[in-house]
Design a protein around this motif. Sequence first.
Motif, PDB file in Angstrom:
ATOM      1  N   ILE A 124      13.742 -14.594  -0.567  1.00  0.00           N
ATOM      2  CA  ILE A 124      14.512 -15.063  -1.718  1.00  0.00           C
ATOM      3  C   ILE A 124      13.667 -16.096  -2.459  1.00  0.00           C
ATOM      4  O   ILE A 124      13.405 -17.189  -1.951  1.00  0.00           O
ATOM      5  N   TYR A 125      13.222 -15.704  -3.655  1.00  0.00           N
ATOM      6  CA  TYR A 125      12.344 -16.559  -4.439  1.00  0.00           C
ATOM      7  C   TYR A 125      13.142 -17.210  -5.564  1.00  0.00           C
ATOM      8  O   TYR A 125      13.771 -16.528  -6.372  1.00  0.00           O
ATOM      9  N   ARG A 126      13.135 -18.533  -5.584  1.00  0.00           N
ATOM     10  CA  ARG A 126      13.824 -19.287  -6.630  1.00  0.00           C
ATOM     11  C   ARG A 126      12.795 -19.770  -7.650  1.00  0.00           C
ATOM     12  O   ARG A 126      11.895 -20.549  -7.315  1.00  0.00           O
TER      13      ARG A 126
ATOM     14  N   ILE B  73      14.944 -13.964  -7.245  1.00  0.00           N
ATOM     15  CA  ILE B  73      14.412 -12.617  -6.992  1.00  0.00           C
ATOM     16  C   ILE B  73      14.466 -12.353  -5.496  1.00  0.00           C
ATOM     17  O   ILE B  73      13.865 -13.097  -4.709  1.00  0.00           O
ATOM     18  N   GLU B  74      15.178 -11.310  -5.107  1.00  0.00           N
ATOM     19  CA  GLU B  74      15.297 -10.928  -3.700  1.00  0.00           C
ATOM     20  C   GLU B  74      14.431  -9.699  -3.421  1.00  0.00           C
ATOM     21  O   GLU B  74      14.536  -8.689  -4.115  1.00  0.00           O
TER      22      GLU B  74
ATOM     23  N   ILE C  91      10.134 -20.020  -1.704  1.00  0.00           N
ATOM     24  CA  ILE C  91      10.528 -18.760  -1.077  1.00  0.00           C
ATOM     25  C   ILE C  91      11.214 -19.036   0.247  1.00  0.00           C
ATOM     26  O   ILE C  91      10.678 -19.734   1.108  1.00  0.00           O
ATOM     27  N   GLU C  92      12.398 -18.452   0.391  1.00  0.00           N
ATOM     28  CA  GLU C  92      13.134 -18.541   1.652  1.00  0.00           C
ATOM     29  C   GLU C  92      13.173 -17.160   2.295  1.00  0.00           C
ATOM     30  O   GLU C  92      13.360 -16.148   1.606  1.00  0.00           O
TER      31      GLU C  92
ATOM     32  N   LEU D  47       0.838  -1.197   0.000  1.00  0.00           N
ATOM     33  CA  LEU D  47       0.000   0.000   0.000  1.00  0.00           C
ATOM     34  C   LEU D  47       0.874   1.248   0.000  1.00  0.00           C
ATOM     35  O   LEU D  47       0.606   2.210  -0.711  1.00  0.00           O
ATOM     36  N   GLY D  48       1.913   1.227   0.795  1.00  0.00           N
ATOM     37  CA  GLY D  48       2.847   2.344   0.855  1.00  0.00           C
ATOM     38  C   GLY D  48       4.005   1.951   1.745  1.00  0.00           C
ATOM     39  O   GLY D  48       3.818   1.738   2.939  1.00  0.00           O
ATOM     40  N   THR D  49       5.186   1.832   1.181  1.00  0.00           N
ATOM     41  CA  THR D  49       6.322   1.351   1.958  1.00  0.00           C
ATOM     42  C   THR D  49       7.606   1.556   1.168  1.00  0.00           C
ATOM     43  O   THR D  49       7.593   2.075   0.057  1.00  0.00           O
ATOM     44  N   LYS D  50       8.719   1.111   1.756  1.00  0.00           N
ATOM     45  CA  LYS D  50      10.019   1.231   1.107  1.00  0.00           C
ATOM     46  C   LYS D  50      10.671  -0.151   1.076  1.00  0.00           C
ATOM     47  O   LYS D  50      10.813  -0.795   2.116  1.00  0.00           O
ATOM     48  N   PHE D  51      11.045  -0.579  -0.127  1.00  0.00           N
ATOM     49  CA  PHE D  51      11.642  -1.908  -0.251  1.00  0.00           C
ATOM     50  C   PHE D  51      12.521  -1.961  -1.500  1.00  0.00           C
ATOM     51  O   PHE D  51      12.401  -1.144  -2.413  1.00  0.00           O
ATOM     52  N   ASN D  52      13.398  -2.953  -1.500  1.00  0.00           N
ATOM     53  CA  ASN D  52      14.332  -3.140  -2.603  1.00  0.00           C
ATOM     54  C   ASN D  52      14.067  -4.497  -3.266  1.00  0.00           C
ATOM     55  O   ASN D  52      13.847  -5.497  -2.586  1.00  0.00           O
ATOM     56  N   VAL D  53      14.068  -4.507  -4.593  1.00  0.00           N
ATOM     57  CA  VAL D  53      13.861  -5.748  -5.341  1.00  0.00           C
ATOM     58  C   VAL D  53      15.041  -5.953  -6.281  1.00  0.00           C
ATOM     59  O   VAL D  53      15.421  -5.044  -7.023  1.00  0.00           O
ATOM     60  N   PHE D  54      15.609  -7.153  -6.211  1.00  0.00           N
ATOM     61  CA  PHE D  54      16.694  -7.518  -7.118  1.00  0.00           C
ATOM     62  C   PHE D  54      16.271  -8.770  -7.877  1.00  0.00           C
ATOM     63  O   PHE D  54      16.118  -9.842  -7.292  1.00  0.00           O
ATOM     64  N   SER D  55      16.043  -8.609  -9.179  1.00  0.00           N
ATOM     65  CA  SER D  55      15.582  -9.715 -10.014  1.00  0.00           C
ATOM     66  C   SER D  55      16.684 -10.082 -10.997  1.00  0.00           C
ATOM     67  O   SER D  55      16.996  -9.317 -11.921  1.00  0.00           O
TER      68      SER D  55
END
Length: 290
Positions: free
Chosen positions: A195-197, A163-164, A203-204, A148-156
């Motif tokens: 951590i999604y493989r 995908i982290e 998902i770990e 909804l509203g937040t701060k996060f980092n995605v590494f694909s």
Amino acid sequence: MDINKCFDKIHFKSVETDSEALFMKVQQRILQDNISYIKTGVSRFWKYWAVAASVALFASFAMYFISEKKDETIPILEVMAISGSKTKVILPDSTIVWLNSNSTIRYPQKFISMTREVDIVGEVLFDVKRDVHKPFIVKSNGLKIQVLGTKFNVFSDYCSGVIETTLLSGSVSIYKENNDSSKSDLILKPDQQAIYRISDNHIEVKNVHADSYQSWVSGIFIFEENTVEEIMCSLERAFNVKIHLENDKLKQVRLTAQFKERETLDEILSILQISAHYSYTKKKGEIYIK
């Protein structure tokens, strides 16, 4: 002969008439004459005018309908950070996005649906503008991240199929590929990383120092009991360089360090070298740590 005397001898006989009947007869004649000039039906001019007006009205409606349909087709924009650079993007809802080197984001020019959806490749840091009525959804290689509203980092990483998702604040819901239900597979909390493989659809979750995963944007590195492997991963992304760790035991060594003066990569590696007891060399633009 005196003409006046002649008129005196002439007598005119009065004519007997019905004045009312005469009036009605004259009025009827006038009406008949007028009616003879009135044509029944509609003239050709008015017929043509009515048809033309109908065509024009239909054309106007069609143009309006087509225009409305075109307005519903919102252009899709794509932004890519060139190699060795970082790019800041502000989305239509005022969400702030940072793209790391060679990363891409695709998003509509305007969010008109009930959700705000974007697609990404690579590493992206999101600072999402909160909107309880329109969830923000990130899609990457089958994974869906909803907030909804937040701060996060995605590494694909397409190469490794991993995908982290690292949460700095707020909460995020994660949906695996093919999960179209309203129930998420996982809800992350701050300082957690999912951590999604892709290969096994697994998902770990692990606890991390999430601040270190935004260092590639700010250039400020804060490591608190991070493993050397985690630190080198952050440095790789920040400086767009490949770092090889050639010792498995070294990967698990934990270090605490702060770099707030925007030091160069060589300066950071040299300082960490003192505590971790390693040596490093450079070959063809890549770094090898022993």
